[in-house]
Design a protein around this motif. Structure first.
Motif, PDB file in Angstrom:
ATOM      1  N   GLN A  35       0.844  -1.205   0.000  1.00  0.00           N
ATOM      2  CA  GLN A  35       0.000   0.000   0.000  1.00  0.00           C
ATOM      3  C   GLN A  35       0.877   1.251   0.000  1.00  0.00           C
ATOM      4  OE1 GLN A  35      -3.352  -0.292  -0.350  1.00  0.00           O
ATOM      5  NE2 GLN A  35      -2.994  -2.491  -0.291  1.00  0.00           N
ATOM      6  N   ARG A  36       2.027   1.148   0.645  1.00  0.00           N
ATOM      7  CA  ARG A  36       2.963   2.281   0.703  1.00  0.00           C
ATOM      8  C   ARG A  36       3.946   2.266  -0.469  1.00  0.00           C
ATOM      9  NH1 ARG A  36       3.446   0.250   5.803  1.00  0.00           N
ATOM     10  NH2 ARG A  36       5.626  -0.229   5.420  1.00  0.00           N
ATOM     11  N   ASN A  37       3.685   1.396  -1.430  1.00  0.00           N
ATOM     12  CA  ASN A  37       4.530   1.290  -2.630  1.00  0.00           C
ATOM     13  C   ASN A  37       5.960   0.828  -2.348  1.00  0.00           C
ATOM     14  OD1 ASN A  37       3.330   1.519  -5.101  1.00  0.00           O
ATOM     15  ND2 ASN A  37       3.100   3.743  -4.931  1.00  0.00           N
ATOM     16  N   ASP A  38       6.137   0.081  -1.275  1.00  0.00           N
ATOM     17  CA  ASP A  38       7.462  -0.448  -0.945  1.00  0.00           C
ATOM     18  C   ASP A  38       7.513  -1.922  -1.341  1.00  0.00           C
ATOM     19  OD1 ASP A  38       9.926  -1.103   0.077  1.00  0.00           O
ATOM     20  OD2 ASP A  38       9.586  -0.191   2.043  1.00  0.00           O
ATOM     21  N   LYS A  39       7.697  -2.145  -2.647  1.00  0.00           N
ATOM     22  CA  LYS A  39       7.674  -3.511  -3.176  1.00  0.00           C
ATOM     23  C   LYS A  39       8.813  -4.369  -2.636  1.00  0.00           C
ATOM     24  CE  LYS A  39       5.366  -4.880  -7.313  1.00  0.00           C
ATOM     25  NZ  LYS A  39       5.164  -4.826  -8.717  1.00  0.00           N
ATOM     26  N   LYS A  40       9.961  -3.742  -2.460  1.00  0.00           N
ATOM     27  CA  LYS A  40      11.127  -4.479  -1.983  1.00  0.00           C
ATOM     28  C   LYS A  40      10.862  -5.054  -0.585  1.00  0.00           C
ATOM     29  CE  LYS A  40      16.100  -4.156  -1.667  1.00  0.00           C
ATOM     30  NZ  LYS A  40      17.269  -3.313  -1.519  1.00  0.00           N
ATOM     31  N   LYS A  41      10.334  -4.212   0.296  1.00  0.00           N
ATOM     32  CA  LYS A  41      10.025  -4.659   1.654  1.00  0.00           C
ATOM     33  C   LYS A  41       8.912  -5.711   1.615  1.00  0.00           C
ATOM     34  CE  LYS A  41       8.972  -3.110   6.273  1.00  0.00           C
ATOM     35  NZ  LYS A  41       8.599  -2.009   7.146  1.00  0.00           N
ATOM     36  N   ALA A  42       7.887  -5.467   0.817  1.00  0.00           N
ATOM     37  CA  ALA A  42       6.761  -6.394   0.702  1.00  0.00           C
ATOM     38  C   ALA A  42       7.254  -7.771   0.254  1.00  0.00           C
ATOM     39  CB  ALA A  42       5.723  -5.859  -0.270  1.00  0.00           C
ATOM     40  N   ARG A  43       8.166  -7.784  -0.716  1.00  0.00           N
ATOM     41  CA  ARG A  43       8.684  -9.048  -1.234  1.00  0.00           C
ATOM     42  C   ARG A  43       9.465  -9.801  -0.154  1.00  0.00           C
ATOM     43  NH1 ARG A  43      10.135  -7.750  -6.276  1.00  0.00           N
ATOM     44  NH2 ARG A  43       8.319  -8.789  -7.104  1.00  0.00           N
TER      45      ARG A  43
END
Length: 77
Positions: A35-43
């Protein structure tokens, strides 16, 4: 301050293993990161969640599979 769990979430986690609860929490955190556009962290959170998922009992795996795959599909885009 920790987020209050919705009653339906609390009910869903009732009587579940600690691994299931942890996996569920990680999936929520990963979704949050997305949701915060932090794909790296999400992954990276997704990978942790997946590792815990692999250790779950079959019945619990079935219950959380859709959430896990939903996140996987969001990460793939």
């Amino acid at each position: 301050e920790p987020k209050k769990q919705k009653p339906e979430v609390k009910k869903k986690l009732e009587g579940k293993s600690r691994k299931f609860v942890k996996c569920h929490k990680l999936l929520l955190n990963a979704d949050d990161a997305l949701q915060r556009n932090d794909k790296k962290k999400a992954r990276s959170i997704y990978i942790k969640a997946r590792n815990i998922y692999m250790k779950l009992e079959y019945i619990e795996k079935k219950e959380i599979y859709d959430e896990l795959m939903g996140l996987y599909n969001k990460l793939g885009k």
